[in-house]
Design an enzyme around this catalytic site. Structure first.
Site, PDB file in Angstrom:
ATOM      1  CE  LYS A 109      -0.297  12.215 -10.706  1.00 13.13           C
ATOM      2  NZ  LYS A 109       0.652  11.106 -10.765  1.00 13.13           N
ATOM      3  CE1 TYR A 122      -3.867  12.264 -10.724  1.00 15.03           C
ATOM      4  CE2 TYR A 122      -4.237  14.041 -12.236  1.00 15.03           C
ATOM      5  CZ  TYR A 122      -3.753  12.687 -11.863  1.00 15.03           C
ATOM      6  OH  TYR A 122      -3.188  11.946 -12.978  1.00 15.03           O
ATOM      7  CG  ASP A 155      -1.896   1.080   1.213  1.00 10.07           C
ATOM      8  OD1 ASP A 155      -1.759   2.096   0.578  1.00 10.07           O
ATOM      9  OD2 ASP A 155      -2.832   1.173   2.083  1.00 10.07           O
TER      10      ASP A 155
END
Length: 233
Positions: free
Chosen positions: A145, A141, A51
């Site tokens: 990034k 997100y 994980d």
């Protein structure tokens, strides 16, 4: 890179990660693959269930690959997750969980790679065009990034004296489960022409190039692969 090279690939059970694993295997590279679970068996590869939101499991997976295979020459950080909700609805644990997978895990693995790789090693991070231009409801997100692109540059700077390169790929719309799960697309907030949707193999080919000796003079770069779509937005 020669055939006895070892590549460590995260997110290898996913669309892009699986394509990267297949392309590197076709190049004669020995594989160590990390993901939470592998629904299909992968032959001739060291499978490392982990994980990536758990820092201890990240470290253990890297160490297991190095111990079992004796070396790591290529690291491709593919694994990522996306949270679809307005920024105002993000909770602290949303940020912590997403950043753990999208940023902290690549950072920890890259740090270990810099310490373990021989000169000629290469790291490739799979970022996203969202690092440059984004859309509603994916703030965490996009931020992760963008940070991954910055991490790529820092890794390249620290890796240069060691003979280790690091580059990032910024895919656009790629035909994966993550793309089709987007409520922005389902709700019509983001419309993508089918001609602008790439294949996982498109990303994999670029990853292979950047990890190979063919890209020996390229480091610290972030390369967009989106079929030119961002140029018209």
């Amino acid at each position: 890179m020669v055939s006895e090279c070892v590549a460590l690939i995260t997110g290898a059970a996913g669309g892009i990660g699986g394509a990267v694993a297949r392309r590197f295997a076709a190049g004669g590279v020995q594989l160590a693959l990390i993901d939470r679970d592998f629904p299909e068996p992968v032959s001739d590869a060291l499978i490392l269930p982990a994980d990536l939101s758990d820092a201890a499991q990240v470290a253990d997976a890297f160490d297991a690959a190095l111990d079992r295979l004796g070396r790591i020459d290529m690291l491709v950080n593919v694994a990522g997750m996306m949270i679809f909700k307005p920024l105002a609805e993000h909770r602290a644990d949303d940020w912590q969980r997403l950043l753990a997978v999208n940023l902290v895990a690549p950072a920890l693995l890259s740090g270990r790679a810099l310490a373990a790789m021989r000169p000629g090693g290469a790291i490739v991070n799979i970022a996203s065009v969202h690092a440059r231009r984004t859309s509603p409801d994916v703030a965490s997100y996009a931020a992760s990034k963008a940070a991954l692109v910055s991490l790529t540059r820092s890794t390249a700077i620290e890796g240069k004296p060691l003979g280790i390169r690091c580059n990032a790929i910024l895919p656009g719309a790629i035909d994966t489960a993550m793309l089709h799960a987007s409520p922005n697309i389902a709700a019509g907030k983001e419309v993508i022409d089918p001609a602008d949707i790439g294949r996982p193999e498109d990303v994999a080919e670029l990853a292979w190039f950047l990890a190979s000796d063919a890209a020996r003079f390229i480091t610290g770069e972030d390369v967009v692969t989106d079929g030119g779509r961002m140029g018209w937005l």
